[in-house]
Motif scaffolding. Structure first.
Motif, short mmCIF file in Angstrom:
data_model
loop_
_atom_site.label_atom_id
_atom_site.label_comp_id
_atom_site.label_asym_id
_atom_site.label_seq_id
_atom_site.Cartn_x
_atom_site.Cartn_y
_atom_site.Cartn_z
N LEU A 143 -11.93 80.96 -32.50
CA LEU A 143 -12.27 82.04 -33.44
C LEU A 143 -11.11 82.33 -34.38
N GLY A 144 -9.89 82.25 -33.84
CA GLY A 144 -8.72 82.45 -34.69
C GLY A 144 -8.60 81.38 -35.76
N SER A 145 -8.84 80.14 -35.39
CA SER A 145 -8.76 79.05 -36.37
C SER A 145 -9.85 79.18 -37.43
N ALA A 146 -11.02 79.64 -37.02
CA ALA A 146 -12.14 79.76 -37.95
C ALA A 146 -11.94 80.87 -38.97
N THR A 147 -11.07 81.83 -38.68
CA THR A 147 -10.83 82.95 -39.60
C THR A 147 -9.40 82.95 -40.15
N LEU A 148 -8.64 81.90 -39.89
CA LEU A 148 -7.23 81.87 -40.27
C LEU A 148 -7.01 82.02 -41.77
N ASP A 149 -7.88 81.43 -42.57
CA ASP A 149 -7.69 81.48 -44.01
C ASP A 149 -7.75 82.92 -44.54
N ARG A 150 -8.55 83.76 -43.91
CA ARG A 150 -8.65 85.16 -44.34
C ARG A 150 -7.35 85.91 -44.05
N TRP A 151 -6.75 85.60 -42.93
CA TRP A 151 -5.48 86.23 -42.58
C TRP A 151 -4.37 85.75 -43.51
N LEU A 152 -4.36 84.47 -43.82
CA LEU A 152 -3.32 83.93 -44.70
C LEU A 152 -3.45 84.48 -46.12
N SER A 153 -4.65 84.87 -46.48
CA SER A 153 -4.85 85.42 -47.83
C SER A 153 -4.15 86.77 -48.00
N LEU A 154 -3.74 87.39 -46.89
CA LEU A 154 -3.01 88.65 -46.97
C LEU A 154 -1.59 88.46 -47.50
N GLY A 155 -1.11 87.22 -47.43
CA GLY A 155 0.24 86.93 -47.92
C GLY A 155 0.96 85.96 -47.02
N ALA A 156 1.49 84.90 -47.59
CA ALA A 156 2.20 83.90 -46.81
C ALA A 156 3.19 83.15 -47.69
N LEU A 157 4.30 82.77 -47.09
CA LEU A 157 5.29 81.94 -47.75
C LEU A 157 5.16 80.51 -47.26
N SER A 158 5.75 79.58 -47.97
CA SER A 158 5.73 78.19 -47.55
C SER A 158 6.57 78.02 -46.29
N PRO A 159 6.16 77.14 -45.37
CA PRO A 159 6.97 76.88 -44.18
C PRO A 159 8.37 76.41 -44.57
N TYR A 160 9.36 76.79 -43.77
CA TYR A 160 10.75 76.42 -44.06
C TYR A 160 11.34 75.72 -42.85
N GLY A 161 11.72 74.45 -43.04
CA GLY A 161 12.32 73.68 -41.97
C GLY A 161 13.81 73.50 -42.20
N LEU A 162 14.61 73.91 -41.24
CA LEU A 162 16.06 73.85 -41.39
C LEU A 162 16.56 72.41 -41.51
N VAL A 163 15.98 71.51 -40.75
CA VAL A 163 16.44 70.12 -40.78
C VAL A 163 16.19 69.49 -42.15
#
Length: 359
Positions: A143-163
């Protein structure tokens, strides 16, 4: 006798995977088998370690986890830098979804007495509450995966990898410094009379770091738990005609659609999850069966609801204690550090809820 039968079944399953699926999957199952045996044998519980520190100022569990993170980072970060096209880090986007999901997960795991790996190995040990929670966890993850896009629409930054951004040397240095500071903080806040780390936890941390590194080398991606849970529920929902993945943002993505329609044995997360169950079962068959305290109807209801929230929030947070914390931090993902902070705050609330319902 039961262990002999299980050993025969395991060998047959490994042979089946190697012959009919892929040698890689057979090796990953063996890695998962080792993970389950270590988690169950050492009772290496992430949830319990945090709760013992919160309630009794016992730092041993958290210190063992920090050692696991440090050892895994020492191996995994140079591997990622050496083979950037073949290996991937466990990256997740800093987002409102991450903040909310990690907090809720931290609270729910204390009530349910298990994170992703804890639910798996305790189900393998035959603990009634975790055995019931496992399928509910899977439903929540789906259920979380099926609604994830709605949560991300609230605001998200690009993933940041230290390596990727700093190189293995600087990424590892910053990670080890951060872990050392956390260890110092934990020791400062701990009871001086409490044990620092047991031999069993020390061995468990070392072995899990080795196995997590092997998982990265063999699978090409870090150790994960919750994706497999969501996949299982998504497959069942799709097969039953209850879900159309083609109109869902998450499951219509090419990589997820491919995984959804191929054998579950080809999914690297699922195969290690199955291995963890088998490894914990192996440990359970070698010990006298312990009697757990019977739960009341209210406790069962609260536990099951917590299990559903575990699954849902873990998808929002891009992993659990394994996928977000262990794999995230050891492969240089900034989201792993955010996850730890929010999940620990959630655990402070979860411990109170657990105490209220007298688990």
């Amino acid at each position: 006798m039961r262990r002999v039968l299980l050993a025969v079944a395991i060998l047959a399953f490994v042979a089946m995977l190697a012959w009919f699926v892929a040698l890689r999957q057979a090796l990953l199952f063996l890695v998962g088998l080792g993970m389950g045996a270590v988690l169950a044998g050492a009772r290496f519980g992430f949830t319990t370690g945090w709760r013992n520190f919160i309630e009794r100022r016992d730092p041993s569990g958290i210190l063992a986890q920090l050692l696991l993170l440090a050892l895994a980072a020492v191996v995994c970060m140079p591997m990622l830098a050496a083979y950037p096209g073949d290996l991937m880090a466990a990256l997740g986007p800093p987002s409102f979804s991450l903040l909310i999901g990690a907090f809720v997960f931290g609270a729910a795991m204390q009530v349910a007495d298990g994170c992703g790996s804890g639910t798996l190995y305790k189900a393998g040990l035959g603990i009634p509450l975790n055995t019931v929670i496992l399928p509910v966890f899977a439903i929540g993850s789906f259920l979380g995966s099926a609604t994830l896009d709605r949560w991300l629409s609230l605001g998200a930054l690009s993933p940041y990898g230290l390596v990727a951004h700093l190189g293995a040397g600087e990424a590892l240095g910053l990670t080890l410094l951060g872990l050392a500071l956390l260890a110092a903080l934990v020791l400062w806040r701990s009871d001086r009379a409490a044990p620092r780390m047991s031999r069993k936890l020390l061995i468990g941390a070392i072995l899990l770091a080795v196995l997590a590194s092997l998982n990265l080398a063999i699978a090409g991606q870090p150790w994960g738990i919750v994706y497999g849970f969501g996949l299982w529920a998504a497959k069942l929902a799709t097969a039953a005609g209850l879900f159309d993945p083609t109109v869902n943002h998450f499951w219509s993505e090419a990589v997820n659609m491919k995984t959804l329609h191929q054998s579950v044995f080809l999914d690297v997360t699922s195969i290690t999850d199955i291995g963890i169950l088998a490894g914990a079962l192996w440990i359970a068959l070698g010990k006298p069966r312990s009697q757990s305290k019977p739960l009341t109807g209210k406790q069962w209801l609260v536990g099951v609801v917590a299990g559903l929230l575990l699954g849902y929030s873990s998808r929002l947070a891009f992993g659990c204690n394994i996928g977000a914390m262990v794999s995230g931090i050891s492969t240089g993902s900034v989201h792993g550090w955010i996850w730890v902070a929010m999940a620990f705050l959630g655990s402070l609330v979860g411990v109170r809820i657990r105490r209220h319902y007298a688990f």
